[in-house]
Design an enzyme around this catalytic site. Structure first.
Site, PDB file in Angstrom:
ATOM      1  N   ASP A  61       0.865  -1.192   0.000  1.00  0.00           N
ATOM      2  CA  ASP A  61       0.000   0.000   0.000  1.00  0.00           C
ATOM      3  C   ASP A  61       0.898   1.237   0.000  1.00  0.00           C
ATOM      4  OD1 ASP A  61      -2.016   1.863   0.164  1.00  0.00           O
ATOM      5  OD2 ASP A  61      -2.476   1.488   2.278  1.00  0.00           O
ATOM      6  N   ARG A 199       2.341  13.735   9.996  1.00  0.00           N
ATOM      7  CA  ARG A 199       1.009  13.669   9.398  1.00  0.00           C
ATOM      8  C   ARG A 199       0.473  12.327   9.894  1.00  0.00           C
ATOM      9  NH1 ARG A 199      -1.630   9.726   6.096  1.00  0.00           N
ATOM     10  NH2 ARG A 199      -3.140  10.706   4.753  1.00  0.00           N
ATOM     11  N   ASP A 201      -1.730   9.316  10.181  1.00  0.00           N
ATOM     12  CA  ASP A 201      -2.618   8.569   9.300  1.00  0.00           C
ATOM     13  C   ASP A 201      -3.855   8.070  10.046  1.00  0.00           C
ATOM     14  OD1 ASP A 201      -2.733   7.294   6.583  1.00  0.00           O
ATOM     15  OD2 ASP A 201      -2.778   5.445   7.757  1.00  0.00           O
ATOM     16  N   GLU A 243      -4.936  13.346   9.735  1.00  0.00           N
ATOM     17  CA  GLU A 243      -5.815  12.936   8.649  1.00  0.00           C
ATOM     18  C   GLU A 243      -7.086  12.406   9.300  1.00  0.00           C
ATOM     19  OE1 GLU A 243      -6.547   9.732   5.119  1.00  0.00           O
ATOM     20  OE2 GLU A 243      -5.624   9.155   6.991  1.00  0.00           O
ATOM     21  N   HIS A 309      -2.522  12.192  -2.508  1.00  0.00           N
ATOM     22  CA  HIS A 309      -2.112  10.930  -3.124  1.00  0.00           C
ATOM     23  C   HIS A 309      -3.242   9.903  -3.161  1.00  0.00           C
ATOM     24  CE1 HIS A 309      -1.995  10.466   1.118  1.00  0.00           C
ATOM     25  NE2 HIS A 309      -1.815   9.171   1.016  1.00  0.00           N
ATOM     26  N   ASP A 310      -4.344  10.181  -2.473  1.00  0.00           N
ATOM     27  CA  ASP A 310      -5.480   9.267  -2.482  1.00  0.00           C
ATOM     28  C   ASP A 310      -6.512   9.744  -3.506  1.00  0.00           C
ATOM     29  OD1 ASP A 310      -4.483   7.575  -0.499  1.00  0.00           O
ATOM     30  OD2 ASP A 310      -5.230   8.878   1.101  1.00  0.00           O
TER      31      ASP A 310
HETATM   32  C1  NOJ Z   1      -4.662   6.945   4.465  1.00  0.00           C
HETATM   33  C2  NOJ Z   1      -3.582   7.095   3.452  1.00  0.00           C
HETATM   34  O1  NOJ Z   1      -3.613   8.402   2.931  1.00  0.00           O
HETATM   35  C3  NOJ Z   1      -3.810   6.028   2.403  1.00  0.00           C
HETATM   36  O2  NOJ Z   1      -2.972   6.214   1.294  1.00  0.00           O
HETATM   37  C4  NOJ Z   1      -3.624   4.678   3.031  1.00  0.00           C
HETATM   38  O3  NOJ Z   1      -3.945   3.657   2.106  1.00  0.00           O
HETATM   39  C5  NOJ Z   1      -4.511   4.512   4.268  1.00  0.00           C
HETATM   40  N1  NOJ Z   1      -4.525   5.664   5.116  1.00  0.00           N
HETATM   41  C6  NOJ Z   1      -4.055   3.329   5.084  1.00  0.00           C
HETATM   42  O4  NOJ Z   1      -2.862   3.622   5.747  1.00  0.00           O
END
Ligand code: NOJ
Ligand code: CA
Length: 555
Positions: A61, A199, A201, A243, A309-310
């Site tokens: 990931d 940051r 997560d 986040e 990035h998401d």
């Molecule tokens: C949020 C991140 O921005 C994302 O890219 C990630 O897949 C998930 N959290 C899991 O860590």
């Protein structure tokens, strides 16, 4: 003085070391490459870097599956290279924030391996287990359509384990005091190596209760204060940028009533409604989102962003609103993801239209908070929809028109650079753009420079000046006896508008244009009458340019 809090008016640039620059020629970006680009970043004017995960990881990931928190993945270099990089950043006055991914580990983390192997291991309790498959196992997936369940069976452990994200990301039992202590240790380690914060997560999941019997997780907000206290104790300027895609009602729980929890949060509420406004030229829901997220402690700050990035998550819009955004910016199924978002980069979404790109960026830089920009967006980089899920918007930085965009000397970079077509590195790259004063790169550099001279945006109180026309957003910020006024026309057509600056007295009669030569003087009625061209934007200083002489030291 309180106005020294660095994050209240920072310009944050988000990048991933693996796609920035490859110095050793193995086809993957590395810290030595990144360190060589610090002068580029310094020239662009950014003041902080948010570095995506770079710790040792199986990379299922994009590094959000960490298998050793106290290391640099060998593909990116060594801890020594990392420290060289943070030192280089510090010398240029650039702070470094890093991702802190502690909601879960990789299933290859030695803690998890130990936990599944030995029921008596101390690590067993660091994860979340159930002998039987919980009844609600098929709910609460973060990646619907790709991820089937939140509880998977582990043959070795002979039990189900909980994973909020993919099945290779077992959730840590974050309520466990030992896990919490370990999280502090991880933070302490990286602080020592030169970072100014994290940051964090998936914060709502980190602080949520977890377990087979938990139907609706309960947030344990106290944990946030605990993290913050530790950081501040170790290093006063360290922050957490959370986040947390949550509703405005709970924002103050995250910031803390006394500003004693998270220093920063991403403003997902504004982000989604901003894209709705860009899609429909209707700013009313955006204004509502801005007002709903206005309350925050004086020392707290929003991170405003356009794309990251998401996927662009539109989950908080109404079904009808979401469909409007899909229609405008991601009409094809291949552009959409997880039934709620768009996975494209910003510029292709806006059809490469320079006016709309500038408008979007001008909004980003003037929304209440600190702007967070994504690498490559300063060049107008595109996406590669042939790549899976979110990887389409994670291609290497385009430095020049040399092979592989100057990203690597290797013949086959691990992630190919975008070539050919309107967004290929042959045309879209930093080297070409710096030769043209009007390029997007140089425009971005200038707007960042101006944004830094308008601290009112980060510090001040904002007011939305009411207009009858929903296509136009007029905002004013007031701080220390100064005001700035920002106008954005989200429509393709020009509009005529009239408004009073609203600052009282004669002061508001003059608006000095900060980006151009057309100033505005109020008419006899005390109002400004302007025509704003399609997708136009204006940054004005209220009064004259003697504003620094007028600024007070308090208030
Ligand atoms: C949020 C991140 O921005 C994302 O890219 C990630 O897949 C998930 N959290 C899991 O860590
Ligand atoms: Ca490399």
């Amino acid at each position: 003085m309180i106005s020294d809090l660095w994050y209240k008016n920072a310009i944050i640039y988000c990048l991933s070391v693996g796609t920035y620059m490859d110095a050793n020629g193995d086809g993957i970006g590395d810290f030595r490459g990144l360190a060589r680009r610090l002068d580029y970043l310094h020239g662009l004017g950014i003041t902080a870097i948010w570095l995506m995960p770079f710790q040792t990881s199986p990379h299922r990931d994009d590094g959000y599956d960490v298998s050793d928190y106290y290391s640099v993945d060998p593909r990116y270099g060594t801890l020594g290279d990392f420290v060289d990089f943070t030192h280089g950043a510090k010398q240029r006055g650039i702070r470094v924030l890093i991702d802190l991914v502690v909601n879960h580990t990789s299933d290859q983390h030695p803690w998890f391996k130990e936990a599944r192997r030995d029921p008596d291991s101390k690590y067993r309790d660091w994860y979340v287990w159930s002998k039987k498959k919980p009844r609600h196992a098929n709910t609460g997936m973060v990646f619907p359509g790709v991820q089937k369940t939140t509880w998977s069976y582990d043959d070795q452990a002979r039990a189900f384990y909980f994973h909020r994200f993919y099945d290779f990301q077992p959730d840590l039992n974050t309520s466990h005091p030992e896990v919490q202590a370990e999280i502090l240790k991880i933070m302490g380690f990286w602080i020592q190596l030169g970072v100014s914060g994290f940051r964090m997560d998936a914060v709502p999941f980190v602080i949520g209760t977890k377990g087979a019997k938990v139907r609706k997780p309960k947030e344990q907000y106290d944990m946030l204060r605990y993290f913050r206290e530790f950081l501040q104790w170790r290093q006063g300027d360290c922050i957490v940028l959370a986040e947390a895609n949550v509703l405005p009602e709970t924002d103050m729980e995250y910031f803390g009533d006394d500003g004693d929890r998270m220093q920063m949060m991403f403003n997902f509420q504004v982000n989604q409604h901003l894209f709705y406004a860009l899609a429909t030229a209707d700013t009313r829901p955006l204004i509502k989102a801005m007002k709903a997220t206005k309350p925050r402690p004086a020392t707290a700050q929003w991170g405003q962003f356009l794309r990251n990035h998401d996927e662009l998550d539109l989950g908080r819009l109404t079904e009808e609103q979401r469909q409007r955004v899909f229609q405008a910016f991601g009409p094809e199924e291949s552009m959409q993801l997880y039934k709620r978002g768009i996975r494209r980069r910003l510029v292709p979404m806006l059809g490469g239209d320079r006016r709309r790109i500038e408008l979007a960026y001008s909004l980003l830089f003037t929304l209440p908070g600190t702007p967070v920009i994504r690498y490559g967006d300063e060049l107008g980089m595109g996406d590669d929809l042939s790549r899976e899920e979110r990887d389409c918007a994670r291609t290497p930085m385009q430095w020049s028109d040399e092979p592989h965009g100057g990203f690597t000397k290797h013949d086959k970079p691990v992630c190919p650079v975008i070539r050919a077509g309107p967004y290929g590195f042959e045309h879209v790259n930093a080297a070409i753009q710096r030769r043209y004063p009007d390029s997007l790169l140089n425009w971005t550099e200038r707007i960042i420079r101006m944004r830094k001279e308008v601290p009112e945006i980060g510090w001040g109180d904002f007011a939305v000046i009411p207009l009858r026309n929903p296509a136009i957003l007029v905002m004013r910020y007031d701080w220390r006896n100064n005001s700035v006024l920002l106008i954005h026309n989200l429509d393709a057509e020009p509009h005529e508008i009239s408004f009073a600056a609203g600052t009282g007295g004669e002061h508001g009669d003059v608006l000095v244009n900060l980006l151009g030569t057309e100033h505005s003087r109020a008419g006899h009625d005390g109002k400004h009458h302007l025509v704003i061209e399609g997708y136009g934007y204006r940054w004005y200083r209220v009064g004259g340019l003697d504003y620094l002489l007028r600024r007070t030291d308090i208030g």
